[in-house]
Design a protein around this motif. Structure first.
Motif, PDB file in Angstrom:
ATOM      1  N   ASP A   4      -3.638  -7.202  37.334  1.00 59.61           N
ATOM      2  CA  ASP A   4      -3.883  -8.619  37.593  1.00 59.61           C
ATOM      3  C   ASP A   4      -2.577  -9.227  38.073  1.00 59.61           C
ATOM      4  O   ASP A   4      -1.501  -8.927  37.541  1.00 59.61           O
ATOM      5  CB  ASP A   4      -4.344  -9.328  36.320  1.00 59.61           C
ATOM      6  CG  ASP A   4      -5.699  -8.838  35.855  1.00 59.61           C
ATOM      7  OD1 ASP A   4      -6.601  -8.718  36.703  1.00 59.61           O
ATOM      8  OD2 ASP A   4      -5.851  -8.578  34.645  1.00 59.61           O
ATOM      9  N   TYR A   5      -2.694 -10.079  39.081  1.00 54.58           N
ATOM     10  CA  TYR A   5      -1.518 -10.688  39.714  1.00 54.58           C
ATOM     11  C   TYR A   5      -1.685 -12.196  39.697  1.00 54.58           C
ATOM     12  O   TYR A   5      -2.671 -12.726  40.203  1.00 54.58           O
ATOM     13  CB  TYR A   5      -1.434 -10.186  41.159  1.00 54.58           C
ATOM     14  CG  TYR A   5      -0.110 -10.363  41.860  1.00 54.58           C
ATOM     15  CD1 TYR A   5       0.543 -11.577  41.905  1.00 54.58           C
ATOM     16  CD2 TYR A   5       0.472  -9.292  42.527  1.00 54.58           C
ATOM     17  CE1 TYR A   5       1.745 -11.716  42.574  1.00 54.58           C
ATOM     18  CE2 TYR A   5       1.670  -9.419  43.206  1.00 54.58           C
ATOM     19  CZ  TYR A   5       2.303 -10.645  43.224  1.00 54.58           C
ATOM     20  OH  TYR A   5       3.489 -10.793  43.901  1.00 54.58           O
ATOM     21  N   ARG A   6      -0.750 -12.875  39.096  1.00 54.03           N
ATOM     22  CA  ARG A   6      -0.671 -14.341  39.171  1.00 54.03           C
ATOM     23  C   ARG A   6       0.524 -14.642  40.057  1.00 54.03           C
ATOM     24  O   ARG A   6       1.673 -14.419  39.671  1.00 54.03           O
ATOM     25  CB  ARG A   6      -0.492 -14.958  37.802  1.00 54.03           C
ATOM     26  CG  ARG A   6      -0.208 -16.472  37.895  1.00 54.03           C
ATOM     27  CD  ARG A   6      -0.398 -17.138  36.585  1.00 54.03           C
ATOM     28  NE  ARG A   6      -1.774 -17.606  36.624  1.00 54.03           N
ATOM     29  CZ  ARG A   6      -2.203 -18.693  36.011  1.00 54.03           C
ATOM     30  NH1 ARG A   6      -1.409 -19.387  35.253  1.00 54.03           N
ATOM     31  NH2 ARG A   6      -3.458 -19.056  36.127  1.00 54.03           N
ATOM     32  N   ASP A  16      -4.588 -16.344  41.511  1.00 51.77           N
ATOM     33  CA  ASP A  16      -4.842 -15.243  40.582  1.00 51.77           C
ATOM     34  C   ASP A  16      -5.807 -14.272  41.234  1.00 51.77           C
ATOM     35  O   ASP A  16      -6.832 -14.697  41.783  1.00 51.77           O
ATOM     36  CB  ASP A  16      -5.484 -15.758  39.288  1.00 51.77           C
ATOM     37  CG  ASP A  16      -4.540 -16.621  38.482  1.00 51.77           C
ATOM     38  OD1 ASP A  16      -3.478 -16.124  38.090  1.00 51.77           O
ATOM     39  OD2 ASP A  16      -4.883 -17.799  38.234  1.00 51.77           O
ATOM     40  N   PHE A  17      -5.498 -12.974  41.163  1.00 54.52           N
ATOM     41  CA  PHE A  17      -6.401 -11.974  41.727  1.00 54.52           C
ATOM     42  C   PHE A  17      -6.133 -10.612  41.113  1.00 54.52           C
ATOM     43  O   PHE A  17      -5.087 -10.378  40.520  1.00 54.52           O
ATOM     44  CB  PHE A  17      -6.300 -11.913  43.261  1.00 54.52           C
ATOM     45  CG  PHE A  17      -4.903 -11.827  43.800  1.00 54.52           C
ATOM     46  CD1 PHE A  17      -4.325 -10.595  44.073  1.00 54.52           C
ATOM     47  CD2 PHE A  17      -4.165 -12.974  44.055  1.00 54.52           C
ATOM     48  CE1 PHE A  17      -3.050 -10.503  44.586  1.00 54.52           C
ATOM     49  CE2 PHE A  17      -2.879 -12.882  44.567  1.00 54.52           C
ATOM     50  CZ  PHE A  17      -2.315 -11.653  44.836  1.00 54.52           C
ATOM     51  N   LYS A  18      -7.104  -9.712  41.274  1.00 55.73           N
ATOM     52  CA  LYS A  18      -6.961  -8.325  40.848  1.00 55.73           C
ATOM     53  C   LYS A  18      -6.513  -7.518  42.050  1.00 55.73           C
ATOM     54  O   LYS A  18      -7.001  -7.733  43.161  1.00 55.73           O
ATOM     55  CB  LYS A  18      -8.278  -7.776  40.311  1.00 55.73           C
ATOM     56  CG  LYS A  18      -8.113  -6.362  39.794  1.00 55.73           C
ATOM     57  CD  LYS A  18      -9.088  -5.953  38.732  1.00 55.73           C
ATOM     58  CE  LYS A  18      -9.252  -6.802  37.540  1.00 55.73           C
ATOM     59  NZ  LYS A  18      -8.276  -6.614  36.474  1.00 55.73           N
ATOM     60  N   LYS A  27      -0.118  -7.960  35.109  1.00 59.69           N
ATOM     61  CA  LYS A  27      -0.651  -7.325  33.903  1.00 59.69           C
ATOM     62  C   LYS A  27      -1.360  -6.044  34.329  1.00 59.69           C
ATOM     63  O   LYS A  27      -2.381  -6.084  35.015  1.00 59.69           O
ATOM     64  CB  LYS A  27      -1.619  -8.257  33.193  1.00 59.69           C
ATOM     65  CG  LYS A  27      -2.190  -7.668  31.922  1.00 59.69           C
ATOM     66  CD  LYS A  27      -3.136  -8.652  31.243  1.00 59.69           C
ATOM     67  CE  LYS A  27      -3.857  -7.951  30.126  1.00 59.69           C
ATOM     68  NZ  LYS A  27      -5.283  -7.862  30.342  1.00 59.69           N
ATOM     69  N   TYR A  77      -6.923  -6.360  47.897  1.00 63.21           N
ATOM     70  CA  TYR A  77      -7.347  -7.489  47.069  1.00 63.21           C
ATOM     71  C   TYR A  77      -8.025  -8.539  47.946  1.00 63.21           C
ATOM     72  O   TYR A  77      -7.908  -8.506  49.166  1.00 63.21           O
ATOM     73  CB  TYR A  77      -6.178  -8.105  46.279  1.00 63.21           C
ATOM     74  CG  TYR A  77      -5.087  -8.752  47.109  1.00 63.21           C
ATOM     75  CD1 TYR A  77      -5.089 -10.125  47.344  1.00 63.21           C
ATOM     76  CD2 TYR A  77      -4.048  -8.006  47.636  1.00 63.21           C
ATOM     77  CE1 TYR A  77      -4.090 -10.721  48.089  1.00 63.21           C
ATOM     78  CE2 TYR A  77      -3.051  -8.592  48.379  1.00 63.21           C
ATOM     79  CZ  TYR A  77      -3.073  -9.953  48.608  1.00 63.21           C
ATOM     80  OH  TYR A  77      -2.081 -10.539  49.349  1.00 63.21           O
ATOM     81  N   ASP A 130      -3.667  -2.945  34.414  1.00 61.73           N
ATOM     82  CA  ASP A 130      -4.958  -2.509  33.874  1.00 61.73           C
ATOM     83  C   ASP A 130      -4.982  -0.990  33.714  1.00 61.73           C
ATOM     84  O   ASP A 130      -5.571  -0.481  32.773  1.00 61.73           O
ATOM     85  CB  ASP A 130      -6.104  -2.909  34.802  1.00 61.73           C
ATOM     86  CG  ASP A 130      -6.489  -4.360  34.676  1.00 61.73           C
ATOM     87  OD1 ASP A 130      -6.079  -5.006  33.705  1.00 61.73           O
ATOM     88  OD2 ASP A 130      -7.210  -4.850  35.559  1.00 61.73           O
TER      89      ASP A 130
END
Length: 126
Positions: free
Chosen positions: A78-80, A90-92, A60, A112, A62
């Protein structure tokens, strides 16, 4: 020639799809990726390893931050990440991208927090 915004959108699309051919088409032949988990690698090696260790990715965006009069830009998303063993992390992510004169990715540095993903990656069978 693609704009930085177009490159960013395509990059995230191909990363989410684990589309090796298309993601490499965005990179120069000598592109290098600098990753906190995989170290510094040629793009071909990095993405092959990443996609091998990935069941799925959900991204997603940003923002895309462009530097004026520069060949650099930054992605924040955002990374899943569903890893090969079905563990989900999950992390940015912040990606610092440098383009060559042909608007191909020459260098991409990934930033990250790897605390959880590093532990899981180490436990994956080779």
């Amino acid at each position: 020639m693609n704009s930085k915004q177009e490159i960013a959108q395509l990059y995230l699309q191909y990363l989410q799809e684990a589309n090796l051919t298309e993601i490499l088409s965005l990179c120069s032949e000598d592109a290098k990726i600098i990753s906190p988990l995989y170290g510094e690698r040629k793009a071909t090696e990095f993405y092959r390893n990443l996609f091998k260790d990935t069941v799925s990715s959900e991204l997603k965006l940003d923002g895309v931050f462009e530097e004026k009069n520069s060949n650099r830009f930054t992605l924040v998303f955002d990374y899943r990440w569903t890893m090969r063993n079905k563990e989900i992390v999950d992390f940015k992510v912040v990606d610092l991208i440098v383009l060559d004169k042909n608007n191909k990715i020459k260098e991409l540095q990934i930033i990250y927090d790897t605390v959880r993903s590093r532990e899981i990656l180490k436990s994956l069978p080779s």
